[in-house]
Design a protein around this motif. Structure first.
Motif, PDB file in Angstrom:
ATOM      1  N   GLY A  49     -46.542  92.088  18.156  1.00 36.85           N
ATOM      2  CA  GLY A  49     -46.586  93.544  18.086  1.00 36.85           C
ATOM      3  C   GLY A  49     -47.897  94.094  17.548  1.00 36.85           C
ATOM      4  O   GLY A  49     -48.127  95.298  17.593  1.00 36.85           O
ATOM      5  N   PHE A  50     -48.777  93.224  17.017  1.00 38.17           N
ATOM      6  CA  PHE A  50     -50.091  93.676  16.563  1.00 38.17           C
ATOM      7  C   PHE A  50     -50.953  93.962  17.779  1.00 38.17           C
ATOM      8  O   PHE A  50     -51.303  93.051  18.537  1.00 38.17           O
ATOM      9  CB  PHE A  50     -50.752  92.614  15.686  1.00 38.17           C
ATOM     10  N   GLU A  51     -51.302  95.218  17.983  1.00 38.53           N
ATOM     11  CA  GLU A  51     -52.058  95.615  19.167  1.00 38.53           C
ATOM     12  C   GLU A  51     -53.445  96.158  18.848  1.00 38.53           C
ATOM     13  O   GLU A  51     -54.283  96.268  19.734  1.00 38.53           O
ATOM     14  CB  GLU A  51     -51.268  96.678  19.950  1.00 38.53           C
ATOM     15  N   ARG A  52     -53.692  96.499  17.596  1.00 34.00           N
ATOM     16  CA  ARG A  52     -55.004  97.041  17.265  1.00 34.00           C
ATOM     17  C   ARG A  52     -56.032  95.912  17.229  1.00 34.00           C
ATOM     18  O   ARG A  52     -55.839  94.888  16.583  1.00 34.00           O
ATOM     19  CB  ARG A  52     -54.973  97.756  15.911  1.00 34.00           C
ATOM     20  N   TRP A  53     -57.130  96.116  17.909  1.00 40.02           N
ATOM     21  CA  TRP A  53     -58.217  95.138  17.920  1.00 40.02           C
ATOM     22  C   TRP A  53     -58.844  95.037  16.531  1.00 40.02           C
ATOM     23  O   TRP A  53     -58.987  96.057  15.867  1.00 40.02           O
ATOM     24  CB  TRP A  53     -59.272  95.606  18.935  1.00 40.02           C
ATOM     25  N   PRO A  54     -59.168  93.858  16.033  1.00 43.49           N
ATOM     26  CA  PRO A  54     -59.007  92.537  16.633  1.00 43.49           C
ATOM     27  C   PRO A  54     -57.643  91.933  16.293  1.00 43.49           C
ATOM     28  O   PRO A  54     -57.363  91.646  15.116  1.00 43.49           O
ATOM     29  CB  PRO A  54     -60.133  91.737  15.984  1.00 43.49           C
ATOM     30  N   THR A  55     -56.815  91.741  17.280  1.00 40.14           N
ATOM     31  CA  THR A  55     -55.461  91.244  17.012  1.00 40.14           C
ATOM     32  C   THR A  55     -55.465  89.842  16.418  1.00 40.14           C
ATOM     33  O   THR A  55     -54.529  89.471  15.708  1.00 40.14           O
ATOM     34  CB  THR A  55     -54.617  91.256  18.297  1.00 40.14           C
ATOM     35  N   TRP A  56     -56.521  89.050  16.702  1.00 40.79           N
ATOM     36  CA  TRP A  56     -56.507  87.671  16.210  1.00 40.79           C
ATOM     37  C   TRP A  56     -56.554  87.586  14.689  1.00 40.79           C
ATOM     38  O   TRP A  56     -56.220  86.557  14.111  1.00 40.79           O
ATOM     39  CB  TRP A  56     -57.676  86.878  16.805  1.00 40.79           C
ATOM     40  N   MET A  57     -56.952  88.660  14.005  1.00 36.91           N
ATOM     41  CA  MET A  57     -56.984  88.627  12.537  1.00 36.91           C
ATOM     42  C   MET A  57     -55.631  88.271  11.953  1.00 36.91           C
ATOM     43  O   MET A  57     -55.537  87.582  10.935  1.00 36.91           O
ATOM     44  CB  MET A  57     -57.416  89.992  11.991  1.00 36.91           C
ATOM     45  N   TRP A  58     -54.553  88.757  12.587  1.00 39.80           N
ATOM     46  CA  TRP A  58     -53.210  88.511  12.059  1.00 39.80           C
ATOM     47  C   TRP A  58     -52.316  87.819  13.073  1.00 39.80           C
ATOM     48  O   TRP A  58     -51.436  87.049  12.677  1.00 39.80           O
ATOM     49  CB  TRP A  58     -52.580  89.830  11.575  1.00 39.80           C
ATOM     50  N   ALA A  59     -52.513  88.053  14.346  1.00 42.25           N
ATOM     51  CA  ALA A  59     -51.701  87.379  15.369  1.00 42.25           C
ATOM     52  C   ALA A  59     -52.323  86.028  15.677  1.00 42.25           C
ATOM     53  O   ALA A  59     -52.961  85.823  16.710  1.00 42.25           O
ATOM     54  CB  ALA A  59     -51.602  88.242  16.628  1.00 42.25           C
ATOM     55  N   ASN A  60     -52.122  85.095  14.757  1.00 44.68           N
ATOM     56  CA  ASN A  60     -52.646  83.743  14.940  1.00 44.68           C
ATOM     57  C   ASN A  60     -51.662  82.724  14.368  1.00 44.68           C
ATOM     58  O   ASN A  60     -50.757  83.074  13.608  1.00 44.68           O
ATOM     59  CB  ASN A  60     -54.039  83.605  14.307  1.00 44.68           C
ATOM     60  N   GLU A  61     -51.848  81.483  14.755  1.00 47.62           N
ATOM     61  CA  GLU A  61     -50.910  80.426  14.349  1.00 47.62           C
ATOM     62  C   GLU A  61     -50.899  80.233  12.843  1.00 47.62           C
ATOM     63  O   GLU A  61     -49.850  79.945  12.259  1.00 47.62           O
ATOM     64  CB  GLU A  61     -51.293  79.102  15.039  1.00 47.62           C
ATOM     65  N   GLU A  62     -52.052  80.368  12.206  1.00 47.72           N
ATOM     66  CA  GLU A  62     -52.127  80.149  10.773  1.00 47.72           C
ATOM     67  C   GLU A  62     -51.265  81.153  10.001  1.00 47.72           C
ATOM     68  O   GLU A  62     -50.536  80.788   9.070  1.00 47.72           O
ATOM     69  CB  GLU A  62     -53.591  80.240  10.318  1.00 47.72           C
ATOM     70  N   VAL A  63     -51.331  82.428  10.381  1.00 43.44           N
ATOM     71  CA  VAL A  63     -50.506  83.440   9.721  1.00 43.44           C
ATOM     72  C   VAL A  63     -49.041  83.249  10.080  1.00 43.44           C
ATOM     73  O   VAL A  63     -48.156  83.398   9.222  1.00 43.44           O
ATOM     74  CB  VAL A  63     -50.988  84.857  10.099  1.00 43.44           C
ATOM     75  N   ALA A  64     -48.757  82.904  11.335  1.00 42.68           N
ATOM     76  CA  ALA A  64     -47.372  82.682  11.752  1.00 42.68           C
ATOM     77  C   ALA A  64     -46.725  81.566  10.929  1.00 42.68           C
ATOM     78  O   ALA A  64     -45.564  81.681  10.504  1.00 42.68           O
ATOM     79  CB  ALA A  64     -47.322  82.351  13.240  1.00 42.68           C
ATOM     80  N   GLU A  65     -47.459  80.498  10.690  1.00 39.50           N
ATOM     81  CA  GLU A  65     -46.911  79.392   9.900  1.00 39.50           C
ATOM     82  C   GLU A  65     -46.620  79.838   8.466  1.00 39.50           C
ATOM     83  O   GLU A  65     -45.596  79.465   7.882  1.00 39.50           O
ATOM     84  CB  GLU A  65     -47.896  78.222   9.916  1.00 39.50           C
ATOM     85  N   PHE A  66     -47.511  80.650   7.889  1.00 40.92           N
ATOM     86  CA  PHE A  66     -47.249  81.146   6.535  1.00 40.92           C
ATOM     87  C   PHE A  66     -46.036  82.062   6.508  1.00 40.92           C
ATOM     88  O   PHE A  66     -45.193  81.973   5.603  1.00 40.92           O
ATOM     89  CB  PHE A  66     -48.474  81.888   5.991  1.00 40.92           C
ATOM     90  N   LEU A  67     -45.918  82.945   7.489  1.00 34.70           N
ATOM     91  CA  LEU A  67     -44.786  83.876   7.511  1.00 34.70           C
ATOM     92  C   LEU A  67     -43.463  83.141   7.703  1.00 34.70           C
ATOM     93  O   LEU A  67     -42.446  83.532   7.124  1.00 34.70           O
ATOM     94  CB  LEU A  67     -44.984  84.917   8.608  1.00 34.70           C
ATOM     95  N   ASP A  68     -43.463  82.092   8.523  1.00 32.89           N
ATOM     96  CA  ASP A  68     -42.251  81.269   8.656  1.00 32.89           C
ATOM     97  C   ASP A  68     -41.842  80.719   7.294  1.00 32.89           C
ATOM     98  O   ASP A  68     -40.658  80.745   6.923  1.00 32.89           O
ATOM     99  CB  ASP A  68     -42.502  80.113   9.626  1.00 32.89           C
ATOM    100  N   TRP A  69     -42.824  80.210   6.549  1.00 35.92           N
ATOM    101  CA  TRP A  69     -42.534  79.677   5.211  1.00 35.92           C
ATOM    102  C   TRP A  69     -42.026  80.786   4.293  1.00 35.92           C
ATOM    103  O   TRP A  69     -41.051  80.590   3.551  1.00 35.92           O
ATOM    104  CB  TRP A  69     -43.794  79.039   4.615  1.00 35.92           C
ATOM    105  N   LEU A  70     -42.678  81.954   4.321  1.00 35.67           N
ATOM    106  CA  LEU A  70     -42.301  83.041   3.415  1.00 35.67           C
ATOM    107  C   LEU A  70     -40.890  83.535   3.710  1.00 35.67           C
ATOM    108  O   LEU A  70     -40.123  83.839   2.783  1.00 35.67           O
ATOM    109  CB  LEU A  70     -43.307  84.188   3.537  1.00 35.67           C
ATOM    110  N   ARG A  71     -40.537  83.592   4.976  1.00 36.62           N
ATOM    111  CA  ARG A  71     -39.177  84.030   5.311  1.00 36.62           C
ATOM    112  C   ARG A  71     -38.156  83.044   4.757  1.00 36.62           C
ATOM    113  O   ARG A  71     -37.138  83.447   4.185  1.00 36.62           O
ATOM    114  CB  ARG A  71     -39.043  84.144   6.827  1.00 36.62           C
ATOM    115  N   GLU A  72     -38.407  81.753   4.926  1.00 35.37           N
ATOM    116  CA  GLU A  72     -37.490  80.745   4.384  1.00 35.37           C
ATOM    117  C   GLU A  72     -37.420  80.831   2.863  1.00 35.37           C
ATOM    118  O   GLU A  72     -36.342  80.687   2.269  1.00 35.37           O
ATOM    119  CB  GLU A  72     -37.945  79.350   4.821  1.00 35.37           C
ATOM    120  N   PHE A  73     -38.554  81.069   2.228  1.00 37.67           N
ATOM    121  CA  PHE A  73     -38.579  81.210   0.771  1.00 37.67           C
ATOM    122  C   PHE A  73     -37.737  82.405   0.342  1.00 37.67           C
ATOM    123  O   PHE A  73     -36.934  82.322  -0.598  1.00 37.67           O
ATOM    124  CB  PHE A  73     -40.027  81.376   0.300  1.00 37.67           C
TER     125      PHE A  73
END
Length: 428
Positions: free
Chosen positions: A95-119
């Motif tokens: 859902g991140f559409e504002r350029w540059p989307t790669w700042m947050w729409a990336n695998e590294e952030v996704a992996e952290f957010l998966d961990w944070l949700r489980e936490f």
């Protein structure tokens, strides 16, 4: 000089190598963790590892990032189990559409957010960790969010919101068009957004602590007012727009600390140019401030820890021009005589460095160039990418990497029909 660098460095191979830095951050209320680019895997990965340890071991309550409030509020709802639960982290980040989307729409952030949700799933709601946006760009999105909240909770206050919206309608959600119009004709929407901010604050007064909807409405009103001023200042070619932006981010960081209660600890994720104290660089000479400086000025020394990052060579995700698709770009070996060159010569391998009370000595007190890679990056113009810096005054600690690689975007950028105004020529 090289001996001083070696004396401060410890290995950086496994999460336990962060022990000294974690101990240094213990007791602080604002831990700001920087990055030397917005597109490097190592900076994101080790920032995530440090953040995880601080959350688990020292009760960090919130994370504020260099991102838009509405987008990050959606992530906050997701990591707390309150919204978009049919999606995974990658789906929400799409859902991140504002350029540059790669700042947050990336695998590294996704992996952290998966961990944070489980936490967060293992903790009661009041003790879950929040994830928020500190930035100022989301003028139209924030206005839409305010209108939606008022429609449901205070319909009698809608006229103020609609008046602000109508003021911006002729500009088709284009900050270029709005900002240029104020330069040609000295009339702006400032009175309308200021009136809206006052109205929303009145409507949410005393409700934000217990009502998440009121809290985000108040923040969106704050964003709208500061965003209008940011774009209007920026189009004049006035570098004070940088100050509008960083003052806003520091204000939001302070507000989040108050919202989460006395003694709460928060993390700030942003570029080194926002995190490292501007007074230790030539930014200060140009009259610029930043988040790290403002937090240090507002709070006791023990309450603020600033952590920088740096690298010698590798690859990075960046773009040729503002609004253009991303590329993987080679980062050349650091220029001779720069901080990065000195660190490479002294260490030759990744290191975690924690600075003590004594910031004297040839390296910590000396002033050399410190590389800053923006979302717009031209390696052939390397000389312009170095910020004169006194390292011991700019940060309290530094994460150093010899060879880095580009982070992994979740999707590719498409060039917009009308690129949005950049933050600065280097896109920091």
């Amino acid at each position: 000089m090289l001996a001083q660098i070696r004396s401060l460095a410890g290995p950086l191979v496994a999460p336990e190598d962060l022990d000294r830095l974690v101990e240094r951050c213990a007791g602080a209320r604002w831990v700001c963790v920087g990055e030397a680019s917005h597109g490097t895997h190592e900076y994101y990965r080790w920032r995530s590892l440090l953040s995880r340890r601080l959350i688990e071991e020292h009760g960090v309550a919130w994370i504020g990032v260099e991102g838009d409030w509405p987008d990050c509020w959606r992530l906050d709802r997701w990591v707390r189990g309150l919204g978009d639960q049919d999606l995974d982290a990658r789906g929400v980040l799409a859902g991140f559409e504002r350029w540059p989307t790669w700042m947050w729409a990336n695998e590294e952030v996704a992996e952290f957010l998966d961990w944070l949700r489980e936490f967060n799933e293992r903790r009661p709601a009041p003790r879950q960790v929040g994830f928020y946006g500190l930035d100022v760009y989301s003028l139209w999105d924030s206005l839409r969010e305010i209108i939606a909240w008022l429609e449901q909770h205070a319909p009698e206050a809608l006229p103020a919101a609609l008046q602000a919206w109508q003021c911006f309608v002729p500009f088709h959600e284009d900050p270029h068009e709005y900002a240029w119009s104020t330069r040609i004709v000295p009339e702006s929407c400032e009175p309308d957004v200021v009136a809206l901010l006052a109205e929303v604050r009145r409507r949410t007064l005393g409700r934000t602590a217990e009502d998440p909807g009121a809290f985000t409405a108040a923040l969106n009103a704050m964003v709208a007012a500061d965003a209008e001023r940011y774009y209007r200042t920026m189009v004049l070619g006035d570098r004070r727009s940088w100050n509008v932006r960083d003052q806003h981010m520091a204000d939001v960081a302070d507000l989040l600390a108050r919202h989460h209660g006395p003694g709460s600890t928060g993390l700030v994720w942003a570029h080194n140019s926002h995190v490292g104290d501007a007074r230790a660089t030539d930014m200060f000479d140009a009259g610029l401030v930043n988040v790290g400086q403002l937090l240090r000025e507002r709070h006791a020394p023990a309450e603020v820890v600033l952590v920088g990052a740096a690298g010698w060579t590798g690859t990075v995700v960046a773009a040729e021009a503002w609004g253009e698709p991303e590329e993987v770009v080679a980062v050349p070996e650091a220029r001779a005589g720069s901080h990065e060159d000195l660190l490479h010569r002294a260490l030759g391998e990744p290191a975690a460095m924690v600075f003590g009370r004594d910031r004297s000595g040839p390296w910590l007190s000396g002033r050399w160039g410190h590389r800053a890679v923006g979302v717009v990056y031209h390696p052939w113009r390397e000389a312009g990418n170095y910020v004169p810096t006194r390292m011991g005054e700019r940060y309290d600690a530094l994460l150093w990497f010899e060879d880095t690689r580009a982070l992994r975007p979740l999707h590719h950028e498409l060039p917009p029909e009308e690129p949005e105004l950049g933050t600065e020529p280097t896109g920091l």
